[in-house]
Design a protein around this motif. Structure first.
Motif, PDB file in Angstrom:
ATOM      1  N   SER A 563       0.827  -1.219   0.000  1.00 44.46           N
ATOM      2  CA  SER A 563       0.000   0.000   0.000  1.00 44.46           C
ATOM      3  C   SER A 563       0.856   1.262   0.000  1.00 44.46           C
ATOM      4  N   LEU A 564       2.184   1.083   0.045  1.00 40.65           N
ATOM      5  CA  LEU A 564       3.161   2.185   0.046  1.00 40.65           C
ATOM      6  C   LEU A 564       3.000   3.071   1.280  1.00 40.65           C
ATOM      7  N   ARG A 565       2.716   2.421   2.420  1.00 43.53           N
ATOM      8  CA  ARG A 565       2.654   3.122   3.696  1.00 43.53           C
ATOM      9  C   ARG A 565       3.731   2.596   4.628  1.00 43.53           C
ATOM     10  N   ARG A 566       3.938   3.294   5.750  1.00 44.73           N
ATOM     11  CA  ARG A 566       4.994   2.910   6.689  1.00 44.73           C
ATOM     12  C   ARG A 566       4.469   2.453   8.043  1.00 44.73           C
ATOM     13  N   LYS A 567       3.175   2.568   8.271  1.00 44.28           N
ATOM     14  CA  LYS A 567       2.599   2.131   9.550  1.00 44.28           C
ATOM     15  C   LYS A 567       1.515   1.101   9.285  1.00 44.28           C
ATOM     16  N   VAL A 568       1.620  -0.032   9.984  1.00 42.52           N
ATOM     17  CA  VAL A 568       0.639  -1.109   9.832  1.00 42.52           C
ATOM     18  C   VAL A 568      -0.634  -0.726  10.567  1.00 42.52           C
ATOM     19  N   LEU A 569      -1.763  -0.730   9.839  1.00 42.32           N
ATOM     20  CA  LEU A 569      -3.048  -0.347  10.406  1.00 42.32           C
ATOM     21  C   LEU A 569      -3.955  -1.565  10.546  1.00 42.32           C
ATOM     22  N   GLU A 570      -5.096  -1.376  11.182  1.00 40.97           N
ATOM     23  CA  GLU A 570      -6.040  -2.481  11.367  1.00 40.97           C
ATOM     24  C   GLU A 570      -6.538  -3.009  10.023  1.00 40.97           C
ATOM     25  N   GLU A 571      -6.648  -2.112   9.034  1.00 44.44           N
ATOM     26  CA  GLU A 571      -7.093  -2.552   7.702  1.00 44.44           C
ATOM     27  C   GLU A 571      -6.107  -3.544   7.085  1.00 44.44           C
ATOM     28  N   ASP A 572      -4.818  -3.346   7.337  1.00 43.72           N
ATOM     29  CA  ASP A 572      -3.802  -4.287   6.845  1.00 43.72           C
ATOM     30  C   ASP A 572      -3.927  -5.628   7.559  1.00 43.72           C
ATOM     31  N   VAL A 573      -4.164  -5.559   8.863  1.00 46.71           N
ATOM     32  CA  VAL A 573      -4.302  -6.788   9.652  1.00 46.71           C
ATOM     33  C   VAL A 573      -5.512  -7.585   9.182  1.00 46.71           C
ATOM     34  N   LEU A 574      -6.593  -6.904   8.824  1.00 51.58           N
ATOM     35  CA  LEU A 574      -7.793  -7.610   8.377  1.00 51.58           C
ATOM     36  C   LEU A 574      -7.508  -8.457   7.140  1.00 51.58           C
ATOM     37  N   ILE A 575      -6.812  -7.874   6.154  1.00 53.41           N
ATOM     38  CA  ILE A 575      -6.463  -8.634   4.944  1.00 53.41           C
ATOM     39  C   ILE A 575      -5.592  -9.829   5.321  1.00 53.41           C
ATOM     40  N   ALA A 576      -4.637  -9.612   6.226  1.00 55.97           N
ATOM     41  CA  ALA A 576      -3.769 -10.705   6.678  1.00 55.97           C
ATOM     42  C   ALA A 576      -4.579 -11.810   7.340  1.00 55.97           C
ATOM     43  N   VAL A 577      -5.527 -11.429   8.204  1.00 58.79           N
ATOM     44  CA  VAL A 577      -6.349 -12.410   8.919  1.00 58.79           C
ATOM     45  C   VAL A 577      -7.218 -13.199   7.949  1.00 58.79           C
ATOM     46  N   LEU A 578      -7.827 -12.524   6.978  1.00 59.99           N
ATOM     47  CA  LEU A 578      -8.695 -13.220   6.014  1.00 59.99           C
ATOM     48  C   LEU A 578      -7.902 -14.224   5.181  1.00 59.99           C
ATOM     49  N   LEU A 579      -6.717 -13.825   4.736  1.00 61.51           N
ATOM     50  CA  LEU A 579      -5.876 -14.755   3.971  1.00 61.51           C
ATOM     51  C   LEU A 579      -5.423 -15.923   4.839  1.00 61.51           C
ATOM     52  N   PHE A 580      -5.005 -15.608   6.061  1.00 62.90           N
ATOM     53  CA  PHE A 580      -4.500 -16.653   6.958  1.00 62.90           C
ATOM     54  C   PHE A 580      -5.610 -17.613   7.382  1.00 62.90           C
ATOM     55  N   GLU A 581      -6.773 -17.060   7.728  1.00 62.29           N
ATOM     56  CA  GLU A 581      -7.893 -17.905   8.166  1.00 62.29           C
ATOM     57  C   GLU A 581      -8.371 -18.800   7.025  1.00 62.29           C
ATOM     58  N   SER A 582      -8.373 -18.263   5.824  1.00 66.51           N
ATOM     59  CA  SER A 582      -8.736 -19.077   4.661  1.00 66.51           C
ATOM     60  C   SER A 582      -7.752 -20.227   4.478  1.00 66.51           C
ATOM     61  N   SER A 583      -6.462 -19.946   4.691  1.00 66.46           N
ATOM     62  CA  SER A 583      -5.423 -20.965   4.582  1.00 66.46           C
ATOM     63  C   SER A 583      -5.587 -22.031   5.660  1.00 66.46           C
ATOM     64  N   VAL A 584      -5.837 -21.605   6.904  1.00 66.79           N
ATOM     65  CA  VAL A 584      -6.009 -22.553   8.011  1.00 66.79           C
ATOM     66  C   VAL A 584      -7.257 -23.403   7.794  1.00 66.79           C
ATOM     67  N   THR A 585      -8.311 -22.798   7.251  1.00 63.99           N
ATOM     68  CA  THR A 585      -9.536 -23.545   6.963  1.00 63.99           C
ATOM     69  C   THR A 585      -9.269 -24.643   5.935  1.00 63.99           C
ATOM     70  N   LEU A 586      -8.494 -24.335   4.909  1.00 64.57           N
ATOM     71  CA  LEU A 586      -8.141 -25.345   3.908  1.00 64.57           C
ATOM     72  C   LEU A 586      -7.322 -26.469   4.531  1.00 64.57           C
ATOM     73  N   LYS A 587      -6.517 -26.147   5.546  1.00 66.53           N
ATOM     74  CA  LYS A 587      -5.670 -27.155   6.190  1.00 66.53           C
ATOM     75  C   LYS A 587      -6.426 -27.993   7.213  1.00 66.53           C
ATOM     76  N   HIS A 588      -7.305 -27.320   8.016  1.00 62.71           N
ATOM     77  CA  HIS A 588      -7.890 -27.995   9.183  1.00 62.71           C
ATOM     78  C   HIS A 588      -9.408 -27.927   9.248  1.00 62.71           C
ATOM     79  N   GLY A 589     -10.047 -27.288   8.298  1.00 66.28           N
ATOM     80  CA  GLY A 589     -11.492 -27.161   8.341  1.00 66.28           C
ATOM     81  C   GLY A 589     -11.937 -25.837   8.946  1.00 66.28           C
ATOM     82  N   ALA A 590     -13.205 -25.519   8.768  1.00 68.75           N
ATOM     83  CA  ALA A 590     -13.746 -24.226   9.206  1.00 68.75           C
ATOM     84  C   ALA A 590     -13.876 -24.181  10.729  1.00 68.75           C
TER      85      ALA A 590
END
Length: 643
Positions: A563-590
């Motif tokens: 995003s060309l920013r220097r401070k990690v915001l909650e909006e960045d964390v949300l994208i990270a969580v959605l990607l990570f949770e989707s990955s964990v769901t594929l590995k271990h189920g919902a």
């Protein structure tokens, strides 16, 4: 004595006095004089600045640059006179006992002082100093050699023998031959060259690193072969060349999307790699690729935030093309050749010394970048087990049997693996050999042909299930157009945002130094703790890998950089969580925190209205995340919008 020679000796003494070299020489002499050990040869290292010496006397400056052996004799004579005049070393008898090593601090910034094996003709007969650069691809073990050419000694404990090391290097330009995607690049032959590291320079290089060094070329004959080698005089680790160049189109796009923290990266992913796939397809995968690319690191850091990608798809041809294209967007992007080894191997040194030489292979050549290893199932079981070990520890161990390589004892060399790995699996072939189970967990991907521990070792598991009937026709149309005319630019957007523009954007973004805001940090920890609680049972323990927290931070930082920013915001964390949770769901189920498979890109991004819809959807996801943390996070307090 010739007048010109006398003058050069006077200038040498004046330079040593002014530069502080004379005082260092006196201190070195004191160490020799105080030592109880007897010496036949006294070795002194003298740093010289050719430009400063040339200002004092052009003749001496010219001697240092073009006839370093004769220049060393001049300093040898001056040092001998100084030792005798000042009584610095009592045991010294003759001038021949002094071994002077001149080390230029730099060479003139002129083409004639640069030696490149990518250019012809090569000047390796003048025996003068050159500056060169290269990447270490193989490194031999340190061995003994006799410093002085006037005598030979086979005793290992001889005080007149020191260590030397043979290192194989390639020109940095040759790395493009290891990249899968070719953008009209001419074919060429890769030629490595050997450098000799002696005495204090031994073990000063690391496999996979890029170095700038000064040395003297020499021809070495081994049986019937003659090879060009370089006697290295000084070594400097090459610093990455940062860029502040971002295309005007990207700057304009950034300003247009400034009202939302999510739109810029969404559009980047949507139009990314339009040379390979139509815009709007594989958006989740393309965003993950971009996040992995901006987390590559040019610095020689022992600890890094790596984003390893495991892609599951029924269309491996498209996935292979997309990853092939993407891996070339960073300088250290390596497409692993199927016939080679991914990790370092040991072989006998080709110069006939009989010692062991560690070969870099793909993982070390991709140091600080991406190693794309192709189809995961094309690798044998033992290689996959080694890959899992490397992903978990970020190191690999090379075993060197002493008996085979002329050593008394066996050796184990531990090498850091500082690269991110990409690979893909054919969804159909990965499970067709197995009978489907009825009790498969909701959302869990059936990948029984791959070890569960290996799957867990990858930071992100991505399932490319986006292709629907609506997307099949654009993809077929793209393939037909590229088959008819490979050079055609099929979309207008490809002209506005070229491959070079993405290369520059990634080069800029990955060097941004970002920091976590307190709100972002609380959100990451809250989600992590809540997820551990709901994904833990009394039998199997936690289903979250030990690296889960690190992956979440890395994903959040990567989205901030993109995003060309220097401070990690909650909006960045949300994208990270959605990607990570989707990955964990594929590995271990919902889990109770139910995330849709396409949560990051729930709509086709075709206009302003679809971007607005996505923003609303992501804000709802944000509220669901806060509620999830408030309900299941033990002792975690995250401020909600209502508060």
């Amino acid at each position: 004595m010739r007048p010109d020679l006398l003058k050069m000796k006077e200038v040498a003494l004046i330079y040593l006095d002014r530069s502080g070299g004379l005082q260092k020489f006196v201190d070195d002499c004191k160490q020799y004089n105080d030592s109880k050990q007897s010496y036949a040869v006294y070795r002194f290292i003298i740093s010289v600045n050719p430009s400063d010496i040339a200002e004092l006397d052009a003749a001496l400056g010219n001697q240092i640059l073009h006839k370093p052996m004769k220049a060393a004799q001049i300093f040898q004579s001056v040092c001998f006179i100084a030792i005798k005049t000042l009584s610095l070393i009592e045991q010294l008898q003759t001038e021949a006992q002094i071994n002077i090593v001149l080390k230029p601090t730099h060479l003139p910034p002129l083409p004639s002082y640069v030696l490149s094996l990518c250019e012809f003709p090569l000047d390796y007969m003048s025996q003068r100093f050159y500056m060169s650069e290269g990447i270490v691809i193989a490194m031999g073990t340190v061995m003994k050699y006799t410093q002085g050419a006037r005598f030979l000694c086979s005793e290992e404990t001889c005080p007149f023998s020191e260590d030397k090391q043979l290192v194989e290097m390639i020109d940095a330009k040759a790395l493009s031959a290891f990249q899968g995607y070719s953008n009209n690049k001419p074919h060429f032959r890769i030629q490595s060259f050997t450098v000799f590291l002696r005495d204090e320079l031994s073990n000063k290089m690391k496999i996979g690193n890029r170095y700038r060094f000064i040395g003297i070329p020499a021809c070495v004959q081994n049986c019937s072969q003659v090879t060009v080698c370089i006697e290295v005089n000084s070594i400097q680790l090459c610093s990455p060349e940062g860029t502040s160049c971002i295309s005007e189109n990207f700057k304009y796009l950034l300003s247009l999307t400034s009202s939302s923290r999510w739109r810029f990266t969404a559009i980047l992913a949507n139009i990314f790699a339009s040379q390979v796939v139509p815009p709007g397809t594989y958006n989740t995968l393309k965003l993950s690729i971009l996040l992995s690319l901006v987390q590559t690191c040019d610095r020689d850091s022992e600890t890094g935030d790596y984003l390893d990608l495991l892609i599951v798809t029924s269309d491996t041809l498209i996935a292979d093309r997309l990853l092939n294209y993407s891996v070339c967007l960073v300088a250290r992007g390596i497409r692993h050749p199927a016939s080679n080894d991914v990790f370092p191997t040991v072989s006998k040194d080709k110069h006939g010394t009989g010692t062991a030489s560690i070969q870099a292979c793909s993982a070390l050549l991709a140091k600080g970048g991406i190693c794309f290893i192709g189809d995961l199932l094309s690798h044998k079981k033992d290689k996959l087990e080694l890959l899992q070990s490397v992903l978990e520890s970020r190191t690999t161990t090379v075993f060197i049997p002493g008996k085979k390589y002329g050593e008394d004892v066996d050796q184990q060399v531990i090498l850091p693996i500082q690269t991110s790995f990409w690979t893909f699996v054919n969804e159909d072939s990965s499970s067709k050999k197995y009978v489907q189970k009825d009790n498969t967990l909701i959302g869990k991907l059936d990948l029984r042909s791959v070890s569960a521990n290996l799957i867990d070792a990858f930071g992100l598991l991505i399932h490319c299930n986006e292709l629907s009937c609506q997307l099949t026709l654009p993809l077929l149309d793209h393939i037909v157009k590229k088959a008819i005319d490979p050079e055609e630019v099929p979309y207008m957007i490809s002209q506005q945002f070229r491959t070079q523009d993405y290369e520059e954007l990634i080069a800029f973004a990955k060097n941004l130094q970002v920091e976590l805001s307190s709100e972002a940090e609380r959100l990451i920890h809250g989600y992590y703790l809540a997820s551990r609680r709901i994904r833990t049972d009394s039998i199997h323990g936690s289903k979250l890998s030990t690296s889960a927290l690190k992956i979440l931070v890395s994903l959040s930082e990567a989205h901030t950089k993109l995003s060309l920013r220097r401070k990690v915001l909650e909006e960045d964390v949300l994208i990270a969580v959605l990607l990570f949770e989707s990955s964990v769901t594929l590995k271990h189920g919902a889990s109770v925190f139910c995330v849709a498979p396409n949560a990051v890109f729930p709509f086709d991004l075709i206009d302003e209205n679809s971007l607005q819809q996505r923003d609303v959807y992501l804000m709802q996801c944000h509220q669901q995340l806060l509620q999830f943390i408030a309900t299941y996070g033990p002792g975690t307090h995250v401020t909600t919008s209502e508060e």
